[in-house]
Scaffold this motif. Structure first.
Motif, PDB file in Angstrom:
ATOM      1  N   ARG A  34       0.870  -1.192  -0.254  1.00 40.48           N
ATOM      2  CA  ARG A  34       0.346  -0.444   0.286  1.00 40.48           C
ATOM      3  C   ARG A  34       0.331   1.069  -0.445  1.00 40.48           C
ATOM      4  NH1 ARG A  34      -0.911  -2.408   4.572  1.00 40.48           N
ATOM      5  NH2 ARG A  34      -0.541  -2.002   6.571  1.00 40.48           N
ATOM      6  N   GLU A  35       2.366   1.385   0.487  1.00 45.42           N
ATOM      7  CA  GLU A  35       2.476   2.624   0.609  1.00 45.42           C
ATOM      8  C   GLU A  35       3.209   2.895  -0.313  1.00 45.42           C
ATOM      9  OE1 GLU A  35       6.386   2.497   3.987  1.00 45.42           O
ATOM     10  OE2 GLU A  35       4.489   2.168   5.140  1.00 45.42           O
ATOM     11  N   SER A  36       3.811   1.547  -1.456  1.00 41.31           N
ATOM     12  CA  SER A  36       4.007   1.997  -3.243  1.00 41.31           C
ATOM     13  C   SER A  36       2.897   2.313  -3.895  1.00 41.31           C
ATOM     14  CB  SER A  36       4.494   0.868  -3.734  1.00 41.31           C
ATOM     15  OG  SER A  36       4.634   0.091  -3.695  1.00 41.31           O
ATOM     16  N   ASN A  37       1.505   1.699  -3.892  1.00 38.86           N
ATOM     17  CA  ASN A  37       0.721   1.816  -5.023  1.00 38.86           C
ATOM     18  C   ASN A  37      -0.722   2.703  -4.443  1.00 38.86           C
ATOM     19  OD1 ASN A  37      -1.137   0.458  -3.150  1.00 38.86           O
ATOM     20  ND2 ASN A  37      -0.846  -1.524  -3.724  1.00 38.86           N
ATOM     21  N   GLY A  38      -0.706   3.627  -3.230  1.00 43.71           N
ATOM     22  CA  GLY A  38      -1.971   3.709  -2.847  1.00 43.71           C
ATOM     23  C   GLY A  38      -2.749   3.601  -2.085  1.00 43.71           C
ATOM     24  N   HIS A  39      -3.237   2.248  -1.921  1.00 45.72           N
ATOM     25  CA  HIS A  39      -4.017   1.772  -1.635  1.00 45.72           C
ATOM     26  C   HIS A  39      -4.514   2.281  -0.042  1.00 45.72           C
ATOM     27  CE1 HIS A  39      -6.772  -1.278  -0.278  1.00 45.72           C
ATOM     28  NE2 HIS A  39      -5.749  -2.138  -0.504  1.00 45.72           N
ATOM     29  N   PRO A  40      -6.483   2.490  -0.444  1.00 44.38           N
ATOM     30  CA  PRO A  40      -7.120   3.487   0.150  1.00 44.38           C
ATOM     31  C   PRO A  40      -6.493   2.596   1.836  1.00 44.38           C
ATOM     32  CG  PRO A  40      -8.441   2.752  -1.721  1.00 44.38           C
ATOM     33  CD  PRO A  40      -6.970   1.890  -1.743  1.00 44.38           C
ATOM     34  N   PRO A  41      -6.907   3.921   2.892  1.00 43.90           N
ATOM     35  CA  PRO A  41      -6.591   2.717   4.609  1.00 43.90           C
ATOM     36  C   PRO A  41      -7.675   1.822   4.597  1.00 43.90           C
ATOM     37  CG  PRO A  41      -7.778   4.975   4.015  1.00 43.90           C
ATOM     38  CD  PRO A  41      -6.991   4.787   2.594  1.00 43.90           C
ATOM     39  N   ALA A  42      -7.841   1.828   5.850  1.00 48.39           N
ATOM     40  CA  ALA A  42      -8.571   0.238   6.185  1.00 48.39           C
ATOM     41  C   ALA A  42      -9.303   1.217   7.597  1.00 48.39           C
ATOM     42  CB  ALA A  42      -8.143  -0.761   6.622  1.00 48.39           C
ATOM     43  N   ARG A  43     -10.336   0.280   7.802  1.00 54.08           N
ATOM     44  CA  ARG A  43     -10.738   0.456   9.130  1.00 54.08           C
ATOM     45  C   ARG A  43     -11.316  -1.519   9.944  1.00 54.08           C
ATOM     46  NH1 ARG A  43     -15.063   5.343   9.895  1.00 54.08           N
ATOM     47  NH2 ARG A  43     -15.310   4.784  11.864  1.00 54.08           N
ATOM     48  N   ARG A  44     -10.877  -1.116  11.239  1.00 56.50           N
ATOM     49  CA  ARG A  44     -10.401  -2.169  12.009  1.00 56.50           C
ATOM     50  C   ARG A  44     -12.140  -2.212  12.898  1.00 56.50           C
ATOM     51  NH1 ARG A  44      -7.773  -6.175  12.462  1.00 56.50           N
ATOM     52  NH2 ARG A  44      -6.070  -5.674  11.436  1.00 56.50           N
ATOM     53  N   TRP A  51     -13.037  -1.718   3.879  1.00 55.47           N
ATOM     54  CA  TRP A  51     -12.593  -0.318   3.061  1.00 55.47           C
ATOM     55  C   TRP A  51     -13.597   0.434   2.813  1.00 55.47           C
ATOM     56  CZ3 TRP A  51     -10.012  -4.823   3.538  1.00 55.47           C
ATOM     57  CH2 TRP A  51      -8.241  -4.596   4.069  1.00 55.47           C
ATOM     58  N   ASP A  52     -13.225   1.766   2.601  1.00 55.15           N
ATOM     59  CA  ASP A  52     -14.553   2.460   1.951  1.00 55.15           C
ATOM     60  C   ASP A  52     -15.083   2.074   0.799  1.00 55.15           C
ATOM     61  OD1 ASP A  52     -16.217   4.609   0.600  1.00 55.15           O
ATOM     62  OD2 ASP A  52     -15.852   5.864   2.330  1.00 55.15           O
ATOM     63  N   LEU A  53     -16.200   1.432   0.383  1.00 53.57           N
ATOM     64  CA  LEU A  53     -16.588   0.938  -1.349  1.00 53.57           C
ATOM     65  C   LEU A  53     -16.181   2.488  -2.352  1.00 53.57           C
ATOM     66  CD1 LEU A  53     -17.112  -1.667  -2.179  1.00 53.57           C
ATOM     67  CD2 LEU A  53     -19.312  -0.976  -2.413  1.00 53.57           C
ATOM     68  N   GLU A  54     -16.326   3.096  -1.850  1.00 54.93           N
ATOM     69  CA  GLU A  54     -16.502   3.870  -3.085  1.00 54.93           C
ATOM     70  C   GLU A  54     -14.978   4.725  -2.893  1.00 54.93           C
ATOM     71  OE1 GLU A  54     -17.512   8.995  -4.072  1.00 54.93           O
ATOM     72  OE2 GLU A  54     -19.616   7.062  -2.842  1.00 54.93           O
ATOM     73  N   VAL A  55     -14.511   4.878  -2.398  1.00 52.91           N
ATOM     74  CA  VAL A  55     -13.260   5.288  -2.783  1.00 52.91           C
ATOM     75  C   VAL A  55     -12.136   3.883  -2.755  1.00 52.91           C
ATOM     76  CG1 VAL A  55     -11.298   5.802  -0.929  1.00 52.91           C
ATOM     77  CG2 VAL A  55     -13.351   6.752  -0.436  1.00 52.91           C
ATOM     78  N   TRP A  56     -12.329   2.741  -1.980  1.00 54.16           N
ATOM     79  CA  TRP A  56     -11.849   1.625  -3.474  1.00 54.16           C
ATOM     80  C   TRP A  56     -11.706   1.721  -4.902  1.00 54.16           C
ATOM     81  CZ3 TRP A  56     -12.318  -2.585  -5.456  1.00 54.16           C
ATOM     82  CH2 TRP A  56     -10.952  -3.766  -4.897  1.00 54.16           C
ATOM     83  N   GLU A  57     -13.330   1.544  -4.875  1.00 57.12           N
ATOM     84  CA  GLU A  57     -13.055   0.845  -6.040  1.00 57.12           C
ATOM     85  C   GLU A  57     -12.619   2.491  -7.428  1.00 57.12           C
ATOM     86  OE1 GLU A  57     -17.648   0.227  -6.090  1.00 57.12           O
ATOM     87  OE2 GLU A  57     -17.143  -1.835  -6.027  1.00 57.12           O
ATOM     88  N   ARG A  58     -13.026   3.472  -6.934  1.00 53.80           N
ATOM     89  CA  ARG A  58     -12.285   4.697  -7.834  1.00 53.80           C
ATOM     90  C   ARG A  58     -10.901   4.628  -7.794  1.00 53.80           C
ATOM     91  NH1 ARG A  58     -14.932   8.522  -5.742  1.00 53.80           N
ATOM     92  NH2 ARG A  58     -13.226   8.927  -3.748  1.00 53.80           N
ATOM     93  N   TRP A  59      -9.824   3.853  -6.178  1.00 50.39           N
ATOM     94  CA  TRP A  59      -8.945   3.311  -6.509  1.00 50.39           C
ATOM     95  C   TRP A  59      -8.271   2.253  -6.951  1.00 50.39           C
ATOM     96  CZ3 TRP A  59      -6.549  -0.838  -4.895  1.00 50.39           C
ATOM     97  CH2 TRP A  59      -4.853  -0.661  -4.794  1.00 50.39           C
ATOM     98  N   HIS A  60      -9.420   1.744  -7.184  1.00 46.88           N
ATOM     99  CA  HIS A  60      -8.903   0.168  -8.145  1.00 46.88           C
ATOM    100  C   HIS A  60      -8.962  -0.245 -10.109  1.00 46.88           C
ATOM    101  CE1 HIS A  60      -9.630  -4.021  -8.539  1.00 46.88           C
ATOM    102  NE2 HIS A  60      -8.428  -4.547  -8.337  1.00 46.88           N
ATOM    103  N   ALA A  61      -9.917   0.766 -10.055  1.00 50.12           N
ATOM    104  CA  ALA A  61     -10.167   1.239 -11.344  1.00 50.12           C
ATOM    105  C   ALA A  61      -8.715   1.935 -12.160  1.00 50.12           C
ATOM    106  CB  ALA A  61     -11.597   2.169 -11.701  1.00 50.12           C
TER     107      ALA A  61
END
Length: 198
Positions: A34-44, A51-61
């Motif tokens: 995640r540090e090199s690819n910008g993966h969104p943060p998670a909540r435990r 993971w926030d679904l909207e934020v994650w799907e935007r990042w993944h696309a």
């Protein structure tokens, strides 16, 4: 799915299913990098990450687009022969030829066919079709590994080795090549790397 502060949050397994991955090895690898690819943060919550679904799907696309070797230039409605299709997708012409008889999931139908003198036909697809196919998910026969993040072939090899631990490396590589396309030597390298990680 969980609703947190009015937003939808998903587990890794839910994200894997939505993204079309088999298992969660690929997403575990993306999270580890995640540090090199910008993966969104998670909540435990308890012992589970969300993971926030909207934020994650935007990042993944965007992540897929950056690493998929697809040429997004040109007119979307241009009809391309197999060689042009291979160039747009960043894969070999032999993969496109193979798709004719054994299409991968989501492979678009041709917009037209041209009769050749040999009795065969040449299939044409538009750039728009190819872009949609590339953006839809993991592709069979995809060429180079993205410059950032883990190799998805290695992640698939990790899953295959876990599913059949007694299978020989060559058999695993052959099964992956048949299932996902691409060269046997490429899959042998992926299996070798997967064994090192295991």
């Amino acid at each position: 799915m969980e609703i947190i502060d009015g937003r939808r949050y998903a587990t890794r397994a839910e994200l894997s299913a939505r993204a079309g991955y088999k298992g969660d090895a690929t997403l575990r690898a993306l999270w580890a990098e995640r540090e090199s690819n910008g993966h969104p943060p998670a909540r435990r919550i308890g012992r589970t990450l969300y993971w926030d679904l909207e934020v994650w799907e935007r990042w993944h696309a965007e992540y897929r687009r950056q690493g998929n070797n697809v040429d997004y230039s040109g007119s979307p409605d241009e009809e391309l022969p197999p060689a042009g299709q291979a160039k747009v997708l960043g894969i070999s012409i032999s993969a496109i030829t193979h798709y004719r008889d054994s299409p991968p999931p989501g492979w678009p139908a041709p917009v037209r066919e041209e009769e050749l003198g040999s009795g065969r036909t040449r299939e044409y697809r538009t750039r728009r079709q190819l872009w949609a196919y590339a953006d839809a998910g993991p592709r069979a026969g995809a060429g180079r590994t993205p410059a950032k993040g883990p190799d998805p072939k290695v992640a698939l090899a990790v899953e295959a080795l876990a599913a059949a631990p007694g299978r020989k490396a060559g058999e695993t590589a052959a099964a992956l090549a048949e299932q996902h396309g691409g060269g046997l030597s490429t899959w042998k390298r992926a299996v070798t790397e997967a064994r090192k990680q295991g």
